[in-house]
Enzyme design. Structure first.
Site, PDB file in Angstrom:
ATOM      1  N   ASN A  33       0.829  -1.126   0.114  1.00  0.00           N
ATOM      2  CA  ASN A  33      -0.121   0.061   0.026  1.00  0.00           C
ATOM      3  C   ASN A  33       0.897   1.330  -0.075  1.00  0.00           C
ATOM      4  O   ASN A  33       0.459   2.504   0.048  1.00  0.00           O
ATOM      5  CB  ASN A  33      -0.854   0.162   1.154  1.00  0.00           C
ATOM      6  CG  ASN A  33      -0.273   0.111   2.633  1.00  0.00           C
ATOM      7  OD1 ASN A  33       1.232  -0.064   2.524  1.00  0.00           O
ATOM      8  ND2 ASN A  33      -1.039   0.272   3.710  1.00  0.00           N
ATOM      9  N   LYS A  93      -2.793  -3.435  12.681  1.00  0.00           N
ATOM     10  CA  LYS A  93      -3.689  -4.182  11.798  1.00  0.00           C
ATOM     11  C   LYS A  93      -3.003  -4.818  10.878  1.00  0.00           C
ATOM     12  O   LYS A  93      -3.425  -5.946  10.650  1.00  0.00           O
ATOM     13  CB  LYS A  93      -4.379  -2.885  11.171  1.00  0.00           C
ATOM     14  CG  LYS A  93      -5.581  -2.293  11.737  1.00  0.00           C
ATOM     15  CD  LYS A  93      -6.316  -0.988  11.032  1.00  0.00           C
ATOM     16  CE  LYS A  93      -7.014  -1.700  10.093  1.00  0.00           C
ATOM     17  NZ  LYS A  93      -7.830  -0.627   9.256  1.00  0.00           N
ATOM     18  N   ALA A 116       7.030 -12.809   8.138  1.00  0.00           N
ATOM     19  CA  ALA A 116       8.346 -12.021   8.622  1.00  0.00           C
ATOM     20  C   ALA A 116       8.137 -11.735   9.770  1.00  0.00           C
ATOM     21  O   ALA A 116       7.293 -10.743  10.280  1.00  0.00           O
ATOM     22  CB  ALA A 116       8.663 -10.805   7.519  1.00  0.00           C
ATOM     23  N   TYR A 147       4.453  -2.920  17.559  1.00  0.00           N
ATOM     24  CA  TYR A 147       5.365  -3.614  16.664  1.00  0.00           C
ATOM     25  C   TYR A 147       5.741  -5.040  17.104  1.00  0.00           C
ATOM     26  O   TYR A 147       5.158  -5.924  16.716  1.00  0.00           O
ATOM     27  CB  TYR A 147       6.874  -2.865  16.405  1.00  0.00           C
ATOM     28  CG  TYR A 147       7.441  -3.745  15.257  1.00  0.00           C
ATOM     29  CD1 TYR A 147       7.046  -3.735  13.911  1.00  0.00           C
ATOM     30  CD2 TYR A 147       8.616  -4.171  15.394  1.00  0.00           C
ATOM     31  CE1 TYR A 147       7.467  -4.455  12.942  1.00  0.00           C
ATOM     32  CE2 TYR A 147       9.626  -4.871  14.659  1.00  0.00           C
ATOM     33  CZ  TYR A 147       9.195  -4.832  13.422  1.00  0.00           C
ATOM     34  OH  TYR A 147       9.744  -5.778  12.220  1.00  0.00           O
ATOM     35  N   TYR A 161      -3.192 -21.506  12.473  1.00  0.00           N
ATOM     36  CA  TYR A 161      -3.528 -22.031  10.915  1.00  0.00           C
ATOM     37  C   TYR A 161      -2.621 -23.473  10.854  1.00  0.00           C
ATOM     38  O   TYR A 161      -3.176 -24.287  10.113  1.00  0.00           O
ATOM     39  CB  TYR A 161      -3.211 -21.004  10.242  1.00  0.00           C
ATOM     40  CG  TYR A 161      -4.605 -20.198   9.839  1.00  0.00           C
ATOM     41  CD1 TYR A 161      -5.226 -20.048   8.603  1.00  0.00           C
ATOM     42  CD2 TYR A 161      -4.862 -19.442  10.818  1.00  0.00           C
ATOM     43  CE1 TYR A 161      -6.166 -19.446   8.399  1.00  0.00           C
ATOM     44  CE2 TYR A 161      -5.986 -18.505  10.515  1.00  0.00           C
ATOM     45  CZ  TYR A 161      -6.660 -18.533   9.585  1.00  0.00           C
ATOM     46  OH  TYR A 161      -7.859 -17.925   9.201  1.00  0.00           O
ATOM     47  N   ARG A 188      16.591   3.635  12.120  1.00  0.00           N
ATOM     48  CA  ARG A 188      17.263   2.656  12.521  1.00  0.00           C
ATOM     49  C   ARG A 188      18.864   2.739  12.293  1.00  0.00           C
ATOM     50  O   ARG A 188      19.273   3.735  11.814  1.00  0.00           O
ATOM     51  CB  ARG A 188      17.068   1.331  11.835  1.00  0.00           C
ATOM     52  CG  ARG A 188      15.811   0.549  12.185  1.00  0.00           C
ATOM     53  CD  ARG A 188      15.231  -0.716  11.162  1.00  0.00           C
ATOM     54  NE  ARG A 188      14.896  -0.207  10.008  1.00  0.00           N
ATOM     55  CZ  ARG A 188      14.310  -1.189   9.079  1.00  0.00           C
ATOM     56  NH1 ARG A 188      14.083  -2.352   9.532  1.00  0.00           N
ATOM     57  NH2 ARG A 188      14.048  -0.688   8.001  1.00  0.00           N
TER      58      ARG A 188
END
Length: 318
Positions: A33, A93, A116, A147, A161, A188
């Site tokens: 996005n 989200k 990841a 995070y 799952y 970072r």
């Protein structure tokens, strides 16, 4: 020809993964996005590869892709502290609803899935080095929790799952990684120090600089991710370079490699900043036959060269 979906494929690691998969004759659908990903990271692939397709989409919304899919790689999330503190809700989200959506796509397509995850699931560790059996020391309501806890949830739903639907899932816990395509002012330590050194600005070390990190070059990382993707492993696997150094040592190394006159200054340590970070990669060595090949100095030279070119381009466009 096998086909892969890379969510977050316009990001730093995601875009390197797209290139790597294409080099393995796997066609790629890149979903991003562009909240923190950059179209410039994949522009060359859009223009030159008929086996690469870019879809601008937020995976927190339902995902619809026609045709067969063999692999789904979910690398969609803000990853630098600057970004996930700026976009805390979006980070939560994409690490929850987004992973739910990519897992459902995996189930529908009977694909192989890899999420990841991150060394941040270990928090400020009480075990050193960190191995996959360690449960972590995370502040669930601290500023970094958006995070850390998103990634811990992502691991939990991936394992659910796997157990409930018998999906072929993988979890990669990524330690500090660096290389070309990082944002110039990423927040970072690697891009921060290189940018400051090249600009002649003060190199900002948080705390007293005794906290440690271990830095893995991005080409080593994506090689390990691919090896995990095609393996029979379903347990979390650490990928990173176990060569550990203090932040102050790292700042001095950057100064030397850039021939910078920048002074090193010290600022207060951010909340919940980990004091030690070093991966135990025994599992990756045993199960994947993987270990890093690029030395820190070699990787930094490549990265500094890339930063120098980006800064030249940026200055030329001012």
């Amino acid at each position: 020809m096998k086909r892969a979906v890379v969510a977050g494929g316009a990001g730093f690691i995601g875009s390197h993964l797209c290139e790597y998969l294409l080099s393995k004759d796997i066609s790629v659908v890149c979903i991003d996005n562009l909240l923190t990903g950059k179209i410039e990271n994949i522009e060359h692939l859009i223009k030159k590869s008929k086996h690469f397709k870019f879809v601008e989409h937020d995976i927190s919304e339902p995902i619809k892709i026609t045709g067969k899919i063999d692999y789904i790689l979910d690398f969609a999330s803000p990853a630098s502290p600057v970004d996930y503190l700026k976009f805390p809700i979006e980070t939560l989200k994409v690490g929850s609803i987004g992973v739910y959506n990519t897992l459902n796509l995996t189930k529908d397509k009977n694909a192989v899935f890899i999420i990841a995850s991150t060394s941040e699931v270990y928090g400020d560790p009480l075990v050193h080095p960190q191995n996959e059996a360690y449960w972590g020391n995370v502040n669930p309501i601290g500023i970094r929790s958006v995070y850390d806890e998103a990634k811990r949830f992502a691991e939990a739903i991936t394992m659910a799952y796997y157990r409930v639907y018998k999906l072929d899932t993988k979890i990669v816990r990524i330690f500090n990684t660096f290389g070309p395509k990082m944002q110039l002012q990423d927040g970072r330590v690697v891009p921060n120090f290189i940018y400051q050194a090249l600009k002649g600005e003060s190199i900002t070390v948080y705390g007293n600089g005794t906290q440690t990190r271990s830095f893995c070059y991005v080409s080593d990382l994506v090689d390990g991710i691919y090896k995990l993707l095609i393996s029979n492993s379903h347990e979390p696997v650490n990928l990173g370079n176990p060569t550990e150094m203090t932040i102050l040592e790292f700042a001095k190394a950057i100064k030397k490699l850039t021939n910078s006159k920048s002074e090193i200054v010290f600022k207060d340590l951010p909340q919940d900043d980990p004091k030690q970070r070093k991966p135990d990669i025994s599992r990756a060595k045993k199960m994947l036959g993987w270990q890093p090949q690029i030395t820190l100095e070699e990787g930094l030279k490549y990265t500094i060269s890339w930063f120098q070119e980006k800064l030249k381009t940026k200055n030329a466009n001012l």
